[in-house]
Design an enzyme around this catalytic site. Structure first.
Site, PDB file in Angstrom:
ATOM      1  N   TYR A  29       0.751  -1.078  -0.174  1.00 17.01           N
ATOM      2  CA  TYR A  29      -0.129   0.216   0.562  1.00 17.01           C
ATOM      3  C   TYR A  29       1.053   1.106   0.126  1.00 17.01           C
ATOM      4  O   TYR A  29       0.905   1.871   0.878  1.00 17.01           O
ATOM      5  CB  TYR A  29      -1.314  -0.277   1.424  1.00 17.01           C
ATOM      6  CG  TYR A  29      -2.475   0.532   0.965  1.00 17.01           C
ATOM      7  CD1 TYR A  29      -3.504  -0.464  -0.090  1.00 17.01           C
ATOM      8  CD2 TYR A  29      -2.604   1.940   1.198  1.00 17.01           C
ATOM      9  CE1 TYR A  29      -5.153   0.373  -0.877  1.00 17.01           C
ATOM     10  CE2 TYR A  29      -4.350   2.103   0.588  1.00 17.01           C
ATOM     11  CZ  TYR A  29      -4.745   1.685  -0.073  1.00 17.01           C
ATOM     12  OH  TYR A  29      -5.464   2.967  -0.566  1.00 17.01           O
ATOM     13  N   LEU A  30       1.596   1.246  -0.719  1.00 18.51           N
ATOM     14  CA  LEU A  30       2.696   2.351  -0.847  1.00 18.51           C
ATOM     15  C   LEU A  30       2.403   3.464  -1.319  1.00 18.51           C
ATOM     16  O   LEU A  30       1.725   3.840  -1.611  1.00 18.51           O
ATOM     17  CB  LEU A  30       3.546   1.220  -2.062  1.00 18.51           C
ATOM     18  CG  LEU A  30       4.099   0.396  -2.175  1.00 18.51           C
ATOM     19  CD1 LEU A  30       5.335  -0.450  -3.058  1.00 18.51           C
ATOM     20  CD2 LEU A  30       5.341   0.293  -0.432  1.00 18.51           C
ATOM     21  N   HIS A  31       3.471   4.219  -0.467  1.00 18.94           N
ATOM     22  CA  HIS A  31       3.309   5.738  -0.677  1.00 18.94           C
ATOM     23  C   HIS A  31       4.252   6.727  -0.470  1.00 18.94           C
ATOM     24  O   HIS A  31       5.120   5.689  -1.588  1.00 18.94           O
ATOM     25  CB  HIS A  31       2.418   6.237  -0.007  1.00 18.94           C
ATOM     26  CG  HIS A  31       2.724   6.113   1.770  1.00 18.94           C
ATOM     27  ND1 HIS A  31       3.910   6.472   1.713  1.00 18.94           N
ATOM     28  CD2 HIS A  31       2.698   6.063   2.785  1.00 18.94           C
ATOM     29  CE1 HIS A  31       4.443   6.449   2.988  1.00 18.94           C
ATOM     30  NE2 HIS A  31       3.557   5.680   3.547  1.00 18.94           N
ATOM     31  N   HIS A  34       7.548   5.392   1.615  1.00 12.73           N
ATOM     32  CA  HIS A  34       8.174   3.970   0.664  1.00 12.73           C
ATOM     33  C   HIS A  34       8.582   4.472  -1.091  1.00 12.73           C
ATOM     34  O   HIS A  34       9.740   4.210  -0.999  1.00 12.73           O
ATOM     35  CB  HIS A  34       7.184   3.227   0.263  1.00 12.73           C
ATOM     36  CG  HIS A  34       6.406   2.751   1.391  1.00 12.73           C
ATOM     37  ND1 HIS A  34       4.341   3.117   1.184  1.00 12.73           N
ATOM     38  CD2 HIS A  34       6.647   1.760   2.255  1.00 12.73           C
ATOM     39  CE1 HIS A  34       4.246   2.425   2.489  1.00 12.73           C
ATOM     40  NE2 HIS A  34       5.138   2.009   3.048  1.00 12.73           N
ATOM     41  N   GLN A  58       3.875  -9.027  13.256  1.00 11.71           N
ATOM     42  CA  GLN A  58       4.367  -7.605  14.321  1.00 11.71           C
ATOM     43  C   GLN A  58       2.722  -7.350  15.050  1.00 11.71           C
ATOM     44  O   GLN A  58       2.907  -6.198  14.818  1.00 11.71           O
ATOM     45  CB  GLN A  58       4.833  -7.230  13.643  1.00 11.71           C
ATOM     46  CG  GLN A  58       4.244  -6.682  12.008  1.00 11.71           C
ATOM     47  CD  GLN A  58       5.349  -5.866  11.337  1.00 11.71           C
ATOM     48  OE1 GLN A  58       6.543  -6.531  10.377  1.00 11.71           O
ATOM     49  NE2 GLN A  58       4.842  -4.529  11.140  1.00 11.71           N
ATOM     50  N   GLY A 144      12.269   3.850   6.788  1.00 14.90           N
ATOM     51  CA  GLY A 144      12.351   5.534   7.322  1.00 14.90           C
ATOM     52  C   GLY A 144      12.244   6.107   8.535  1.00 14.90           C
ATOM     53  O   GLY A 144      11.884   4.828   9.240  1.00 14.90           O
ATOM     54  N   GLN A 145      12.658   7.251   8.794  1.00 15.39           N
ATOM     55  CA  GLN A 145      12.705   7.462  10.336  1.00 15.39           C
ATOM     56  C   GLN A 145      11.214   7.577  11.177  1.00 15.39           C
ATOM     57  O   GLN A 145      11.148   7.697  11.887  1.00 15.39           O
ATOM     58  CB  GLN A 145      13.279   8.605  10.109  1.00 15.39           C
ATOM     59  CG  GLN A 145      13.235   9.955  11.742  1.00 15.39           C
ATOM     60  CD  GLN A 145      14.449   8.918  12.185  1.00 15.39           C
ATOM     61  OE1 GLN A 145      15.256   8.750  11.941  1.00 15.39           O
ATOM     62  NE2 GLN A 145      14.015  10.317  13.613  1.00 15.39           N
ATOM     63  N   GLN A 150      11.287   1.147  15.410  1.00 12.39           N
ATOM     64  CA  GLN A 150      12.212   0.180  14.498  1.00 12.39           C
ATOM     65  C   GLN A 150      13.388   0.641  13.893  1.00 12.39           C
ATOM     66  O   GLN A 150      14.087  -0.773  13.853  1.00 12.39           O
ATOM     67  CB  GLN A 150      11.113   0.258  13.134  1.00 12.39           C
ATOM     68  CG  GLN A 150      10.852  -0.515  12.311  1.00 12.39           C
ATOM     69  CD  GLN A 150       9.830  -0.799  11.359  1.00 12.39           C
ATOM     70  OE1 GLN A 150       9.144  -1.990  11.140  1.00 12.39           O
ATOM     71  NE2 GLN A 150      10.283  -0.434  10.170  1.00 12.39           N
ATOM     72  N   SER A 182       1.703   7.663   5.720  1.00 14.98           N
ATOM     73  CA  SER A 182       1.463   5.726   6.277  1.00 14.98           C
ATOM     74  C   SER A 182       0.329   5.838   5.543  1.00 14.98           C
ATOM     75  O   SER A 182      -0.816   6.724   5.154  1.00 14.98           O
ATOM     76  CB  SER A 182       1.148   6.255   7.755  1.00 14.98           C
ATOM     77  OG  SER A 182       0.339   5.266   8.496  1.00 14.98           O
TER      78      SER A 182
HETATM   79  P1  AMP Z   1       5.469  -0.144   5.845  1.00 13.09           P
HETATM   80  O1  AMP Z   1       4.712  -0.196   4.609  1.00 13.09           O
HETATM   81  O2  AMP Z   1       4.467   0.608   7.063  1.00 13.09           O
HETATM   82  O3  AMP Z   1       6.440  -1.556   6.895  1.00 13.09           O
HETATM   83  O4  AMP Z   1       7.047   0.557   5.932  1.00 13.09           O
HETATM   84  C1  AMP Z   1       7.589   0.281   4.927  1.00 13.09           C
HETATM   85  C2  AMP Z   1       9.015   1.018   5.334  1.00 13.09           C
HETATM   86  O5  AMP Z   1       8.853   2.982   4.670  1.00 13.09           O
HETATM   87  C3  AMP Z   1       9.431   1.324   6.787  1.00 13.09           C
HETATM   88  O6  AMP Z   1      11.040   1.554   6.875  1.00 13.09           O
HETATM   89  C4  AMP Z   1       8.445   2.550   7.461  1.00 13.09           C
HETATM   90  O7  AMP Z   1       9.727   3.103   7.859  1.00 13.09           O
HETATM   91  C5  AMP Z   1       9.023   3.569   5.582  1.00 13.09           C
HETATM   92  N1  AMP Z   1       7.946   4.682   5.454  1.00 13.09           N
HETATM   93  C6  AMP Z   1       6.526   4.838   5.796  1.00 13.09           C
HETATM   94  N2  AMP Z   1       6.308   5.315   6.171  1.00 13.09           N
HETATM   95  C7  AMP Z   1       6.956   6.273   5.654  1.00 13.09           C
HETATM   96  C8  AMP Z   1       7.131   8.364   5.310  1.00 13.09           C
HETATM   97  N3  AMP Z   1       6.276   9.070   5.809  1.00 13.09           N
HETATM   98  N4  AMP Z   1       8.733   8.952   5.349  1.00 13.09           N
HETATM   99  C9  AMP Z   1       9.557   8.150   4.726  1.00 13.09           C
HETATM  100  N5  AMP Z   1       9.577   6.705   5.222  1.00 13.09           N
HETATM  101  C10 AMP Z   1       8.072   6.147   5.838  1.00 13.09           C
END
Ligand code: AMP
Length: 277
Positions: A29-31, A34, A58, A144-145, A150, A182
């Site tokens: 569900y990329l934004h 990602h 998780q 991601g920060q 994490q 997110s």
């Molecule tokens: P997820 O799909 O939520 O597990 O996120 C995958 C990676 O994308 C993780 O390392 C997150 O920290 C990073 N990430 C998620 N949202 C953001 C954001 N708004 N900015 C930068 N990195 C992100």
């Protein structure tokens, strides 16, 4: 761009890649957050592998695993133009076959903050990331920060288990009004979406205070709480001003510190943070 599900096929394709490999682990569900990780990986590595796996281990028993947003077709169409070499989309059965019983657990740094609210979360994260690292054998891995704890936990695991991998942490990508991007923002509706900017405002207010010379961590936590509590729709789970590396709560801010928070708006749980240097 190759899309792969099976582990054997992933291993075979990995062996055929020459040069450095960057891994971007995601739950799909990329934004744009990602995509920023993928772009950085692409600029630093000869090959980029993106994993998409909604990792069941998780999620806590009462969390949103079954409702977690998924749209693989859309994800692939977003990744394709970025020049990704390989997308790995394993199934839960591939990652956790019947009889699975091995876990990777990181200790003290997983306990506060997210760990205090989600006690089994990081055990799932570190286990799946260790499995992704073993399967893909990347030179660099991008996180991601946005998920600050994490990132700290993964750095700790990589140090402790001697993974020969550079962990790269990328800045938070935000919406125009400051809301950190997110996948879960999709759940925010109407008034809750508007109210969600309160996290950014609370962090910004604490940062202004810090920049005016305030070094008392309790005062910074108090400022964040005050702003969050001014939003009647928001329920605060925690606010924190902690050491950047150990994540231990501070009395006085001296070195690098992390301001962070978790807030519930309607049915959506949001986290956000700023780094103080
Ligand atoms: P997820 O799909 O939520 O597990 O996120 C995958 C990676 O994308 C993780 O390392 C997150 O920290 C990073 N990430 C998620 N949202 C953001 C954001 N708004 N900015 C930068 N990195 C992100």
């Amino acid at each position: 761009m190759k899309t792969i599900i099976g582990l054997d096929e992933l291993r075979a394709s990995r062996l055929s890649l020459a040069g450095t490999v960057g891994l971007v682990p995601t739950m799909g569900y990329l934004h744009k957050g990602h995509l920023s990780l993928i772009r950085l990986a692409k600029s630093e590595c000869d090959n980029v592998i993106v994993s998409i796996f909604v990792n069941p281990t998780q999620f806590g028993a009462n969390e949103d695993l079954s409702k977690y947003p998924r749209d693989l077709e859309r994800d692939l169409s977003l990744i394709e133009p970025l020049g990704v070499d390989l997308v790995w989309t394993p199934t839960a059965e591939i990652m956790y076959p019947t009889g699975y019983q091995t876990w990777v657990e990181v200790d003290a740094i997983t306990r506060p903050l997210e760990g205090s609210m989600r006690p089994t979360h990081f055990k799932g994260v570190t286990t799946v990331v260790a499995k992704l690292f073993n399967a893909v054998q990347p030179h660099k891995a991008y996180f991601g920060q946005k998920d600050a704890q994490q990132a700290a936990v993964i750095r700790q695991m990589v140090r402790d288990l001697n993974f020969p991998i550079d962990v790269i942490v990328c800045p938070i990508v935000r919406e125009a009004d400051g809301l950190a991007m997110s996948s879960r923002n999709k759940y925010l509706e109407g008034a809750d979406r508007k109210a969600a900017t309160v996290l950014f405002h609370a962090l910004s207010a604490a940062k202004v205070l810090y920049e005016s010379g305030e070094r008392n961590a309790e005062a910074l936590r108090g400022k964040m709480k005050e702003v969050l509590e001014s939003e009647p729709r928001a329920t605060v789970q925690y606010v924190s001003c902690a050491d950047y590396d150990s994540l231990e709560e501070l009395d006085v801010v001296k070195g690098k510190a992390l301001l962070s928070m978790a807030v519930v708006l309607g049915k959506t749980r949001l986290i956000d943070n700023f780094v103080l240097n």
